[in-house]
Design an enzyme around this catalytic site. Structure first.
Site, PDB file in Angstrom:
ATOM      1  N   LYS A 149     186.823  78.266  71.266  1.00  0.00           N
ATOM      2  CA  LYS A 149     185.523  78.763  71.674  1.00  0.00           C
ATOM      3  C   LYS A 149     185.323  78.671  73.274  1.00  0.00           C
ATOM      4  CE  LYS A 149     183.724  78.035  67.381  1.00  0.00           C
ATOM      5  NZ  LYS A 149     183.596  79.397  66.557  1.00  0.00           N
ATOM      6  N   HIS A 169     181.383  86.150  68.713  1.00  0.00           N
ATOM      7  CA  HIS A 169     181.467  85.088  67.660  1.00  0.00           C
ATOM      8  C   HIS A 169     181.433  86.041  66.197  1.00  0.00           C
ATOM      9  CE1 HIS A 169     180.306  81.119  65.584  1.00  0.00           C
ATOM     10  NE2 HIS A 169     181.167  81.372  65.463  1.00  0.00           N
ATOM     11  N   CYS A 218     176.018  80.671  56.703  1.00  0.00           N
ATOM     12  CA  CYS A 218     175.083  81.946  56.460  1.00  0.00           C
ATOM     13  C   CYS A 218     176.075  82.935  55.689  1.00  0.00           C
ATOM     14  CB  CYS A 218     174.513  82.742  57.707  1.00  0.00           C
ATOM     15  SG  CYS A 218     173.089  81.746  58.434  1.00  0.00           S
ATOM     16  N   ARG A 225     187.912  69.908  58.629  1.00  0.00           N
ATOM     17  CA  ARG A 225     188.713  71.332  58.822  1.00  0.00           C
ATOM     18  C   ARG A 225     189.843  71.189  58.113  1.00  0.00           C
ATOM     19  NH1 ARG A 225     185.103  74.784  62.150  1.00  0.00           N
ATOM     20  NH2 ARG A 225     183.429  73.584  62.674  1.00  0.00           N
ATOM     21  N   LYS A 249     179.719  83.631  56.665  1.00  0.00           N
ATOM     22  CA  LYS A 249     180.568  84.243  57.274  1.00  0.00           C
ATOM     23  C   LYS A 249     181.873  84.159  56.653  1.00  0.00           C
ATOM     24  CE  LYS A 249     182.320  84.473  62.251  1.00  0.00           C
ATOM     25  NZ  LYS A 249     182.452  83.710  63.352  1.00  0.00           N
ATOM     26  N   ARG A 281     182.147  69.440  67.839  1.00  0.00           N
ATOM     27  CA  ARG A 281     181.763  69.879  69.059  1.00  0.00           C
ATOM     28  C   ARG A 281     180.712  69.066  69.543  1.00  0.00           C
ATOM     29  NH1 ARG A 281     179.406  74.149  69.377  1.00  0.00           N
ATOM     30  NH2 ARG A 281     179.105  74.647  67.177  1.00  0.00           N
ATOM     31  N   TYR A 339     189.025  66.693  69.340  1.00  0.00           N
ATOM     32  CA  TYR A 339     188.526  67.370  67.950  1.00  0.00           C
ATOM     33  C   TYR A 339     188.700  68.855  68.554  1.00  0.00           C
ATOM     34  CZ  TYR A 339     185.414  70.089  65.170  1.00  0.00           C
ATOM     35  OH  TYR A 339     184.826  70.936  64.614  1.00  0.00           O
ATOM     36  N   GLY A 340     189.117  69.584  67.575  1.00  0.00           N
ATOM     37  CA  GLY A 340     189.432  71.055  67.716  1.00  0.00           C
ATOM     38  C   GLY A 340     188.509  71.885  68.863  1.00  0.00           C
ATOM     39  N   GLY A 341     187.321  72.057  68.485  1.00  0.00           N
ATOM     40  CA  GLY A 341     186.281  72.874  69.370  1.00  0.00           C
ATOM     41  C   GLY A 341     186.192  72.530  70.730  1.00  0.00           C
ATOM     42  N   ASN A 365     182.895  83.554  53.592  1.00  0.00           N
ATOM     43  CA  ASN A 365     182.923  84.437  52.537  1.00  0.00           C
ATOM     44  C   ASN A 365     183.033  85.887  52.780  1.00  0.00           C
ATOM     45  OD1 ASN A 365     181.087  85.842  50.215  1.00  0.00           O
ATOM     46  ND2 ASN A 365     182.291  84.349  49.157  1.00  0.00           N
ATOM     47  N   ASN A 385     181.859  67.843  58.528  1.00  0.00           N
ATOM     48  CA  ASN A 385     182.531  68.980  59.396  1.00  0.00           C
ATOM     49  C   ASN A 385     183.924  68.695  59.414  1.00  0.00           C
ATOM     50  OD1 ASN A 385     182.377  70.968  61.401  1.00  0.00           O
ATOM     51  ND2 ASN A 385     182.661  69.549  62.992  1.00  0.00           N
ATOM     52  N   SER A 398     176.154  79.607  61.575  1.00  0.00           N
ATOM     53  CA  SER A 398     176.791  78.825  60.581  1.00  0.00           C
ATOM     54  C   SER A 398     175.965  78.620  59.176  1.00  0.00           C
ATOM     55  CB  SER A 398     176.911  77.190  61.129  1.00  0.00           C
ATOM     56  OG  SER A 398     175.761  76.775  61.542  1.00  0.00           O
ATOM     57  N   ASP A 426     186.654  84.504  62.782  1.00  0.00           N
ATOM     58  CA  ASP A 426     185.587  83.957  63.659  1.00  0.00           C
ATOM     59  C   ASP A 426     185.481  84.475  64.947  1.00  0.00           C
ATOM     60  OD1 ASP A 426     184.105  81.430  64.268  1.00  0.00           O
ATOM     61  OD2 ASP A 426     185.589  80.789  65.577  1.00  0.00           O
TER      62      ASP A 426
END
Length: 621
Positions: free
Chosen positions: A237, A257, A281, A396, A283, A89, A228-230, A285, A394, A279, A304
């Site tokens: 997003k 989010h 932290c 994906r 999430k 992003r 790119y995705g984002g 998992n 990054n 990010s 997400d």
């Protein structure tokens, strides 16, 4: 002259022409307007079918955009390698184009919509020459659901079309809903790489100049220059957070989010948790948690984004508006997240990971030792001595949510699920306890507004400096952050007190004096989740035992209420996990005050009152 291809399900819509009626706001008129501006060679209306997806995948393999992976090792899967300038992003080129700058707030890049519109018309003029314009009608959330929303993305990237197949519900039924009066979000995307008549395409077209522009008042999204995705999957997003957060503010719901899980205890009681993590932290998992406590079950509902709307009974009902996962590959492995690894066994689009000699994929963290030879994410030969990552940090994977082994059978129920608990998390080596319950809804909003993580590398800034990410929404809120907090307060007031979710904060990353993590994390986080659900039961009068004690920062687990059996934690380690050092927290309060001051007096008084309350409790500690 632009040719038009219409799928059978779209035949009710006339072919776009170069003549645009300024009073016609239908999808076909909008497509005609964009086609006249961008001048593609062809217009294709997408139908979301498996046949369409396979055709585009084959075309991208032929063009060199995708590498087909070994069918025996990774069936139905592909690898894409982006241009090295187009790997993430681009926050510096992401704009909120509200009419008033103060509505965007100081944490967003703002530009006036008229000025941005003029710039965009300039770069989009002729941007699709030599390419196909794809019209992608999509739904965020189950089609026609009470919490769902619809949009139409125009793109000249087949990679984006196929990814939208995975991440959203692409269907001509969306056009029917719009025709019946449904509101919709128009989203325009171009890689910004027009082709001349004799010019040969490249595997990953993009443009050094990039715009990701959001227009809150008109609900429009315009993205230029990135594949790119984002930046390019505009349902994610851009729509599901930046535009949807504005829609939610105006209509009385929440677009956040967050992950969404269902927890079932040994007695068969169900609880639904929505959790916001910045990010790195933990999430993913938590979204795919494998419980270590006997009799407990955790089912994935979303990893997400969560949309939550108050229902007629005063509860907060939530859906995951996405249909797939767009996850970070590095660090994902059998030990850290076995559920994610199982999800990636087939029908995956990988982007910027490494290619093995036997036609599979690899990234850092997938195995303890790397293969002896790989082709890295840039297409170069790689060995463990190369001195550079094999996969981009990054890199994906894009995969259907339905493939996740822990996905709940009713994960796409249009009605959603009632949220019992909201959890906020950050990455803190000090100060923040393993788990804290908010004293009230207002205190919970204060916890969400002050989420922070300590910077872990000099490249990020000063090591140990706090990186603020309120509600994990700093890059994604489509309006001023203090107004977002005020909206949370208002939504809480609209909920029935007995049905209002309880709010918690967790920190898996507290360290001891020796610098080692005090908490084992991963599957053992089940123990914290279990305490959270038990606190929900206590709040509802379903348990009579004492589960918490009051501390300056909130409610902490009472002795014996958090199951630590078999972990081997010393008394000192447990005490350190829940230590609330008063002097350090006074400094923390000063940092929070300085953070609030950066919003120019727009912070809701309820949150400044919460800061005063924290300081008063610390004074009495």
């Amino acid at each position: 002259m632009t040719a038009t291809v219409e799928h059978p399900a779209a035949t009710a819509y006339r072919r776009p022409s170069a003549v645009v009626d300024p009073g016609d706001r239908s999808v076909e008129a909008w497509v005609a307007e964009v086609a006249a501006l961008t001048q593609p060679d062809a217009v294709v209306w997408c139908d979301g079918s498996a046949h369409e997806k396979q055709r585009l995948l084959a075309e991208m393999v032929e063009a060199g955009t995708l590498v087909r992976l070994d069918e025996g090792r990774r069936p139905g899967s592909y690898l894409a390698r982006s241009h090295p300038s187009d790997v993430a992003r681009v926050e510096s080129r992401t704009f909120i184009c509200s009419e008033r700058q103060e509505d965007a707030g100081p944490t967003n890049n703002w530009e006036h919509p008229a000025r941005m519109g003029a710039e965009l018309r300039g770069v989009f003029a002729g941007a699709m020459r030599g390419r196909t314009l794809y019209v992608v009608p999509f739904s965020m959330g189950p089609l026609g659901g009470p919490i769902s929303q619809v949009g139409v993305e125009i793109t000249d990237s087949p990679y984006v079309v196929v990814s939208m197949h995975v991440m959203t519900r692409v269907s001509p039924r969306v056009l029917q809903l719009i025709d019946q009066g449904a509101d919709w979000v128009p989203a325009v995307h171009s890689v910004g790489a027009p082709l001349g008549p004799l010019e040969r395409d490249v595997p990953w077209p993009c443009n050094e100049t990039k715009y990701i522009a959001h227009f809150p008042e008109s609900r429009e999204i315009w993205s230029f220059g990135s594949g790119y995705g984002g930046n390019a999957l505009l349902g994610k997003k851009c729509f599901a957070l930046r535009i949807a957060s504005v829609m939610a503010r105006d209509e009385g719901w929440l677009a956040e989010h967050m992950l969404l899980v269902r927890v079932t205890n040994p007695a068969g009681h169900r609880f639904h948790l929505a959790a916001a993590f910045p990010s790195a932290c933990g999430k993913t998992n938590l979204a795919m948690l494998r419980p270590t406590l006997p009799g407990w079950q955790v089912e994935t509902l979303g990893d997400d984004i969560v949309w939550m709307r108050p229902d007629d009974d005063g509860a907060l009902r939530a859906i995951n508006p996405e249909a797939g996962f767009f996850g970070v590959a590095p660090g994902t492995g059998p030990d850290t997240n076995p559920t994610a690894i199982a999800t990636l066994s087939h029908d995956v689009i990988f982007t910027n990971v490494a290619l093995t000699d036997d036609g599979d994929v690899w990234w850092e963290g997938l195995t303890p030792e790397p293969p002896a030879h790989l082709v890295d994410w840039t297409g170069r030969d790689w060995t463990p001595d190369s001195g550079r990552p094999a996969a981009h940090p990054n890199s994906r994977f894009t995969v259907a949510a339905s493939q996740c082994p822990s996905i709940a059978p009713d994960w796409d129920d249009p009605a959603g699920v009632p949220v019992d608990a909201i959890v906020f998390g950050g990455r803190r080596a000090t100060n923040v306890p393993l788990v804290t319950q908010a004293l009230s809804w207002d205190h919970g909003v204060f916890l969400g507004a002050t989420i922070s993580s300590e910077r872990t590398a000099a490249a990020e800034g000063t090591v140990g400096e706090l990186r603020r990410d309120p509600f994990a929404m700093m890059p994604f809120c489509g309006y001023a952050m203090p107004d977002h907090w005020a909206h949370w307060l208002a939504v809480g007031d609209a909920l029935a007190p007995a049905r209002r979710p309880r709010v918690f904060q967790v920190n898996w990353f507290r360290k001891g004096a020796d610098g080692r993590f005090l908490w084992p994390g991963f599957g053992e986080n089940t123990r914290v989740v279990a305490w959270i659900t038990e606190q929900v039961e206590r709040a509802r009068g379903q348990r009579s035992d004492v589960g918490a004690v009051r501390a300056a920062v909130g409610l902490l687990p009472a002795a014996g209420s958090l199951d630590l059996t078999g972990l081997g934690l010393t008394e000192d380690a447990v005490a350190a996990l829940f230590d609330v050092p008063a002097e350090a927290w006074r400094r923390e309060a000063d940092l929070t005050e300085a953070f609030f001051e950066g919003f120019g007096g727009r912070v809701p008084v309820e949150l400044t009152d919460q800061l005063d309350g924290l300081r008063a409790r610390l004074a009495n500690a």
